[in-house]
Design a protein around this motif. Sequence first.
Motif, mmCIF file in Angstrom:
data_model
loop_
_atom_site.group_PDB
_atom_site.id
_atom_site.type_symbol
_atom_site.label_atom_id
_atom_site.label_comp_id
_atom_site.label_asym_id
_atom_site.label_seq_id
_atom_site.Cartn_x
_atom_site.Cartn_y
_atom_site.Cartn_z
ATOM 1 N N THR A 128 0.833 -1.203 0.000
ATOM 2 C CA THR A 128 0.000 0.000 0.000
ATOM 3 C C THR A 128 0.866 1.250 0.000
ATOM 4 O O THR A 128 0.631 2.199 -0.764
ATOM 5 C CB THR A 128 -0.933 0.016 1.223
ATOM 6 N N SER A 132 1.468 3.546 -3.460
ATOM 7 C CA SER A 132 0.998 4.928 -3.314
ATOM 8 C C SER A 132 2.112 5.913 -3.633
ATOM 9 O O SER A 132 1.878 6.948 -4.278
ATOM 10 C CB SER A 132 0.479 5.157 -1.889
ATOM 11 N N ILE A 162 -6.722 7.242 -9.776
ATOM 12 C CA ILE A 162 -6.947 5.965 -9.097
ATOM 13 C C ILE A 162 -8.308 5.376 -9.457
ATOM 14 O O ILE A 162 -8.480 4.154 -9.506
ATOM 15 C CB ILE A 162 -6.778 6.148 -7.566
ATOM 16 N N ALA A 339 0.953 0.426 -10.189
ATOM 17 C CA ALA A 339 -0.193 0.702 -9.318
ATOM 18 C C ALA A 339 -1.355 -0.238 -9.594
ATOM 19 O O ALA A 339 -2.026 -0.692 -8.658
ATOM 20 C CB ALA A 339 -0.639 2.152 -9.485
ATOM 21 N N LEU A 343 -2.800 -2.890 -6.864
ATOM 22 C CA LEU A 343 -4.193 -2.892 -6.419
ATOM 23 C C LEU A 343 -4.800 -4.289 -6.535
ATOM 24 O O LEU A 343 -5.520 -4.747 -5.634
ATOM 25 C CB LEU A 343 -4.987 -1.882 -7.262
ATOM 26 N N THR A 377 -8.691 0.824 -3.153
ATOM 27 C CA THR A 377 -8.611 2.008 -4.014
ATOM 28 C C THR A 377 -8.730 3.277 -3.167
ATOM 29 O O THR A 377 -7.954 4.225 -3.330
ATOM 30 C CB THR A 377 -9.735 1.979 -5.070
ATOM 31 N N MET A 380 -5.529 3.734 -0.909
ATOM 32 C CA MET A 380 -4.394 4.269 -1.649
ATOM 33 C C MET A 380 -4.549 5.765 -1.903
ATOM 34 O O MET A 380 -3.575 6.529 -1.855
ATOM 35 C CB MET A 380 -4.219 3.519 -2.979
#
Length: 490
Positions: A128, A132, A162, A339, A343, A377, A380
Amino acid sequence: MSPTLVFGVIAAYFILLLVISYFTSRKADNNTFFTADKQSPWFLVAFGMVGATLSGVTFISVPGEVGNTNWTYLQFVMGNMVGYAVIALVLIPLFYRLKLVSIYEYLRDRFGQNSYLSGASFFLISQTIGASFRLFLAALVLQLAFFDAFGIPFYVTVLTNIALIWLYTFRGGIKTIVWTDTLQTTFLLLAVVVSIIMIINHLDLSVPQVFTVVTESDLSTIFEWDWRSGQNFFKTFLAGIFITIAMNGLDQNIMQKNLTISNTGDAQKNILWFSITFFIATVLFLSLGVLLYEYATTQGIALPGRSDELYPMLALNHFGAVAGIVFLLGIIAAAFSSADSALTALTTSFCVDILGLKRKEHKNQNRTRMLVHIGFTILMFFVIIIFSSLNDSSVVSAVFKVAGFTYGPLLGLFAFGLLSKRTVNDKFVPFVVILSPVISIILDYNSEAWLNGYKFGFEILIVNAAITCLGLFLLKGNGKNERLNEAENL
């Protein structure tokens, strides 16, 4: 570059990603989301992993960091190569033999439920934070290139990015990402090549002259032998080995892609060819860094206050429209290729490790997976906003510094499990994995005062893992471990 042009580039790129998502997510279920039905071509995974591993950190920070630490980063990458060999020869056969969906299931079979949940939890925290940080870079560039022109605040930029990532990953999961990573790696490498060509044209250099400029520059110094330096060769090389094992081999984000390949042999070929391509790409990024500083010097351009801002500033304002467009595509691709898979990996690990969901499709489980996906989501998004208000150093250093503390316990758990047959008292393992990074942080903060000027670099990861192993050694279990432990027979 005009904001309208930037918007057009971004919109076209995301439309392309959504088209790929549509074709790869048809008839998708939990098994598709978690494992891509074990049908990914190894060469496609290998190429796509280059973009995911390089990420926005390498794309922006490594060229800029050349001005601070020269080419000493290559020492770290040399260690990476050894780490990838360990992954291919040791971890890949282990994970395929145990038929894992989440690699942290190994810890349950080796030590017990508490160790399993501890390892998965540290991955969730580590990934995470790391993902990020990387996505923050892309949002920062887009803010500068587009959103600032309309007075749109940074949090809206982050939210937009995102949300788009969620949109093209929420159904197909890892199957979609294997294909989108291939596209994104192509754009990432193309951006670097185009940037180098633009610099060559602006400086009116021939190819031999470029080679001379790079090799004879003071910024191209690779080796640092001062034992007190954070860039010392032995410290950095060893850190490169163990960080690669921890952040790639013991990271669900990276290994989930490898585990979508149908068999062990192809997965090992994937790691081999990926590592070679990764090394070449890193040399390309470092060469770009030297050329960026050379260009700024010869053109009388003032260097920005932060090294992370050098490449975006020159690409967007000095290299011309074509280079600017390709740069934007490169940074978006670089950040999103890490990313989006992060996720998906976070969703997979939480569903499988924490909630106990299985691959078989079930209406309620599918709904749960989607809710978890949405939850990460949102998480982040808030981590990026917090980081944007605190960041005051090179992101490449920050990412690996944080990883040194959060991946250390993971490395320690797996190393102890693979190298020892000793059982542990599973209920006390969470205390060990929490205490290890705390001790490491204290040691790192006071090392210069306590160790005659010694300053830790990336090798703090090794110290952290060693503390974890020592703690596990002291937690001797009673009796023989009756759990499934096929790894010990390898």
